[in-house]
Design a protein around this motif. Structure first.
Motif, PDB file in Angstrom:
ATOM      1  N   ILE A 122       0.878  -1.173   0.000  1.00  0.00           N
ATOM      2  CA  ILE A 122       0.000   0.000   0.000  1.00  0.00           C
ATOM      3  C   ILE A 122       0.917   1.225   0.000  1.00  0.00           C
ATOM      4  N   MET A 123       0.586   2.208  -0.840  1.00  0.00           N
ATOM      5  CA  MET A 123       1.359   3.449  -0.860  1.00  0.00           C
ATOM      6  C   MET A 123       0.420   4.633  -0.613  1.00  0.00           C
ATOM      7  N   PRO A 124       0.128   4.903   0.669  1.00  0.00           N
ATOM      8  CA  PRO A 124      -0.714   6.055   0.980  1.00  0.00           C
ATOM      9  C   PRO A 124       0.144   7.328   0.957  1.00  0.00           C
ATOM     10  N   VAL A 125      -0.526   8.473   0.830  1.00  0.00           N
ATOM     11  CA  VAL A 125       0.170   9.773   0.781  1.00  0.00           C
ATOM     12  C   VAL A 125      -0.378  10.636   1.914  1.00  0.00           C
ATOM     13  N   HIS A 126       0.501  11.251   2.702  1.00  0.00           N
ATOM     14  CA  HIS A 126       0.046  12.216   3.718  1.00  0.00           C
ATOM     15  C   HIS A 126      -0.179  13.553   2.993  1.00  0.00           C
ATOM     16  N   VAL A 127      -1.342  13.676   2.379  1.00  0.00           N
ATOM     17  CA  VAL A 127      -1.581  14.837   1.508  1.00  0.00           C
ATOM     18  C   VAL A 127      -1.587  16.129   2.333  1.00  0.00           C
ATOM     19  N   TYR A 128      -0.862  17.124   1.860  1.00  0.00           N
ATOM     20  CA  TYR A 128      -0.661  18.428   2.540  1.00  0.00           C
ATOM     21  C   TYR A 128      -0.025  18.245   3.923  1.00  0.00           C
ATOM     22  N   GLY A 129       0.513  17.052   4.179  1.00  0.00           N
ATOM     23  CA  GLY A 129       1.131  16.781   5.480  1.00  0.00           C
ATOM     24  C   GLY A 129       0.145  16.296   6.525  1.00  0.00           C
ATOM     25  N   LEU A 130      -1.121  16.153   6.171  1.00  0.00           N
ATOM     26  CA  LEU A 130      -2.101  15.640   7.144  1.00  0.00           C
ATOM     27  C   LEU A 130      -1.943  14.112   7.228  1.00  0.00           C
ATOM     28  N   PRO A 131      -1.731  13.572   8.428  1.00  0.00           N
ATOM     29  CA  PRO A 131      -1.393  12.153   8.538  1.00  0.00           C
ATOM     30  C   PRO A 131      -2.522  11.227   8.104  1.00  0.00           C
ATOM     31  N   CYS A 132      -2.144  10.157   7.403  1.00  0.00           N
ATOM     32  CA  CYS A 132      -3.095   9.090   7.078  1.00  0.00           C
ATOM     33  C   CYS A 132      -3.470   8.368   8.367  1.00  0.00           C
ATOM     34  N   ASP A 133      -4.494   7.530   8.282  1.00  0.00           N
ATOM     35  CA  ASP A 133      -4.910   6.727   9.428  1.00  0.00           C
ATOM     36  C   ASP A 133      -3.992   5.500   9.500  1.00  0.00           C
ATOM     37  N   ASP A 134      -2.848   5.683  10.137  1.00  0.00           N
ATOM     38  CA  ASP A 134      -1.810   4.645  10.136  1.00  0.00           C
ATOM     39  C   ASP A 134      -2.273   3.370  10.839  1.00  0.00           C
ATOM     40  N   GLU A 135      -3.062   3.554  11.906  1.00  0.00           N
ATOM     41  CA  GLU A 135      -3.486   2.387  12.676  1.00  0.00           C
ATOM     42  C   GLU A 135      -4.305   1.444  11.802  1.00  0.00           C
ATOM     43  N   SER A 136      -5.262   2.052  11.116  1.00  0.00           N
ATOM     44  CA  SER A 136      -6.157   1.259  10.286  1.00  0.00           C
ATOM     45  C   SER A 136      -5.424   0.674   9.075  1.00  0.00           C
ATOM     46  N   ILE A 137      -4.560   1.473   8.466  1.00  0.00           N
ATOM     47  CA  ILE A 137      -3.788   0.987   7.307  1.00  0.00           C
ATOM     48  C   ILE A 137      -2.844  -0.133   7.765  1.00  0.00           C
ATOM     49  N   GLY A 138      -2.172   0.104   8.896  1.00  0.00           N
ATOM     50  CA  GLY A 138      -1.208  -0.871   9.411  1.00  0.00           C
ATOM     51  C   GLY A 138      -1.861  -2.210   9.728  1.00  0.00           C
ATOM     52  N   GLN A 139      -3.046  -2.158  10.347  1.00  0.00           N
ATOM     53  CA  GLN A 139      -3.776  -3.399  10.691  1.00  0.00           C
ATOM     54  C   GLN A 139      -4.119  -4.195   9.450  1.00  0.00           C
ATOM     55  N   ARG A 140      -4.620  -3.472   8.458  1.00  0.00           N
ATOM     56  CA  ARG A 140      -5.030  -4.147   7.210  1.00  0.00           C
ATOM     57  C   ARG A 140      -3.820  -4.724   6.484  1.00  0.00           C
ATOM     58  N   ALA A 141      -2.724  -3.973   6.505  1.00  0.00           N
ATOM     59  CA  ALA A 141      -1.505  -4.443   5.825  1.00  0.00           C
ATOM     60  C   ALA A 141      -0.993  -5.715   6.510  1.00  0.00           C
ATOM     61  N   LYS A 142      -0.988  -5.686   7.836  1.00  0.00           N
ATOM     62  CA  LYS A 142      -0.475  -6.819   8.609  1.00  0.00           C
ATOM     63  C   LYS A 142      -1.320  -8.068   8.335  1.00  0.00           C
ATOM     64  N   GLY A 143      -2.632  -7.867   8.345  1.00  0.00           N
ATOM     65  CA  GLY A 143      -3.556  -8.979   8.124  1.00  0.00           C
ATOM     66  C   GLY A 143      -3.317  -9.682   6.794  1.00  0.00           C
ATOM     67  N   ARG A 144      -2.831  -8.934   5.810  1.00  0.00           N
ATOM     68  CA  ARG A 144      -2.673  -9.530   4.464  1.00  0.00           C
ATOM     69  C   ARG A 144      -1.209  -9.659   4.051  1.00  0.00           C
ATOM     70  N   GLY A 145      -0.299  -9.350   4.965  1.00  0.00           N
ATOM     71  CA  GLY A 145       1.132  -9.457   4.644  1.00  0.00           C
ATOM     72  C   GLY A 145       1.588  -8.444   3.612  1.00  0.00           C
ATOM     73  N   LEU A 146       0.981  -7.253   3.636  1.00  0.00           N
ATOM     74  CA  LEU A 146       1.361  -6.212   2.669  1.00  0.00           C
ATOM     75  C   LEU A 146       2.371  -5.257   3.292  1.00  0.00           C
ATOM     76  N   LYS A 147       3.263  -4.717   2.478  1.00  0.00           N
ATOM     77  CA  LYS A 147       4.182  -3.675   2.946  1.00  0.00           C
ATOM     78  C   LYS A 147       3.490  -2.322   2.816  1.00  0.00           C
ATOM     79  N   VAL A 148       3.962  -1.355   3.609  1.00  0.00           N
ATOM     80  CA  VAL A 148       3.425   0.011   3.518  1.00  0.00           C
ATOM     81  C   VAL A 148       4.565   0.992   3.277  1.00  0.00           C
TER      82      VAL A 148
END
Ligand SMILES: Cc1ncc(COP(=O)(O)O)c(C=O)c1O
Length: 370
Positions: A125-151
């Motif tokens: 997954i390649m999310p972007v912190h658009v304008y510097g506003l942070p992505c929802d890392d917790e939710s992205i991280g959980q989903r990535a971990k569940g499926r063995g995806l890198k971020v």
């Protein structure tokens, strides 16, 4: 009337840049992990509160280096609401982007939509912190971990940003920065990859240097030339002492805009969460129904007044001809991204603005309001 551009690079004063560069000119070491390069890596590691940073010659190559160092294959989930370099880096490395929508009421990739991409070929997954506003890392991280995806976070806009006191650059498997001349911190052109894993850092350093390891002449990893040169590093070192001044001045003009524009019907401003140490990199406004002009009409008014804001990001990546040919994009609907891309204007924001400049920008909007 003098032109006002959306941004203008900040420069060190007097001969500070030249004096720093001089030391590397005297040594005749102009690139290849020179003294200035090493010093800048050290200073940025401290300033940004990160585990490790590898300087790269620009932010686009930084993304490519991160993809290569992580050994990604197949497809990468990303957002259509970003600068073209995010998606280009994926294509340039021979992978395919899968575009999903951004959050309702936000600018960043919607983590819940990651679940809708069932494709087995997805490796990251390649999310972007658009304008510097942070992505929802917790939710992205959980989903990535569940499926063995890198971020890999494209953190080109997120220089120095902290959430609840924590540097967001430490999130994910890797984060990339851009030090382009127009960014909050710059090295003419430049970038970096940040990561927490020492083995990955070694790989990143190999990939940026043609694949060479520091202690062997064998090549085991495919690499590119992603090295930052000493002139770039000298600019970075010359600007570090100004970081506080740069952010303070940006904050001043940001707040000036907020004071002038927050009550105008149909003009929506970005809100900064209270737990964020922000870098004041951008001032996007959304021109919505309720305002007397459309976004494009307002944009044209600015041009008539010799003011040059940007529709950043417009068009969406998925609307570029090159990307329309990727049939993968049509599978996922992107109404939120479209709504934002069709209403956004980023107003001029840089430290050397004057009160006269910012007032001129606000006047164009106020006059249109009637
Ligand atoms: C979100 C985003 N990603 C990547 C880049 C690419 O960085 P660079 O211009 O340093 O190659 C930029 C640069 O503007 C950007 O805004």
């Amino acid at each position: 009337m003098k032109p006002i551009y959306v941004t203008m690079p900040f420069l060190p004063r007097e001969n500070e840049f030249e004096a720093i560069l001089d030391s590397s000119l005297k040594l005749r070491i102009l690139t290849h992990n020179g003294n200035l390069h090493q010093l800048l890596e050290q200073q940025l590691t401290e300033k940004l509160d990160v585990t490790s940073i590898s300087l790269i010659n620009n932010g686009t190559i930084a993304l490519e280096v991160a993809i290569q160092a992580l050994g990604l294959k197949g497809k990468i989930i990303t957002t259509p609401y970003t600068f073209i370099a995010t998606a280009n880096s994926i294509l340039l490395k021979g992978l395919d982007p899968v575009f999903i929508d951004i959050e309702d009421n936000g600018f960043n990739l919607d983590p819940e939509l990651i679940d809708e991409v069932k494709d087995k070929d997805v490796s990251a997954i390649m999310p972007v912190h658009v304008y510097g506003l942070p992505c929802d890392d917790e939710s992205i991280g959980q989903r990535a971990k569940g499926r063995g995806l890198k971020v890999i976070y494209d953190a080109a806009h997120a220089f120095g940003i902290k959430k609840k006191g924590e540097a967001i650059l430490n999130w994910g498997d890797a984060s990339t920065l851009s030090f382009h001349a127009t960014k909050v911190f710059h090295t003419f052109e430049g970038g970096a990859v940040v990561c927490n894993d020492p083995l990955l850092k070694n790989k990143i350093n190999q990939v940026r240097n043609f694949g060479y390891t520091s202690d062997s002449f064998d090549i085991t990893t495919l690499g590119t030339n992603g090295k930052m040169n000493e002139a770039q590093a000298a600019m970075g070192l010359a600007l570090i002492p100004y970081l506080e001044e740069i952010i303070t001045k940006r904050k001043h003009w940001f707040n000036f805009y907020v004071e002038q524009l927050s009550e105008i019907p149909g003009i929506k401003l970005m809100t900064i969460p209270s737990d964020l140490e922000y870098n004041y990199s951008y001032f996007p406004i959304l021109v919505q129904s309720g305002f007397s002009l459309t976004r494009d009409e307002l944009f044209n008014r600015f041009q008539e007044e010799n003011i040059f804001p940007r529709k950043y990001f417009y068009p969406l990546i998925t609307d570029f001809s090159l990307y329309k040919n990727y049939n993968i994009i049509s599978k996922h609907k992107i109404p939120n991204a479209r709504k934002i891309a069709d209403s956004v204007i980023c107003l001029p924001l840089y430290p050397d603005l004057t009160e006269d400049d910012v007032s001129r920008v606000c006047e164009v909007i106020k006059r249109a309001e009637g």
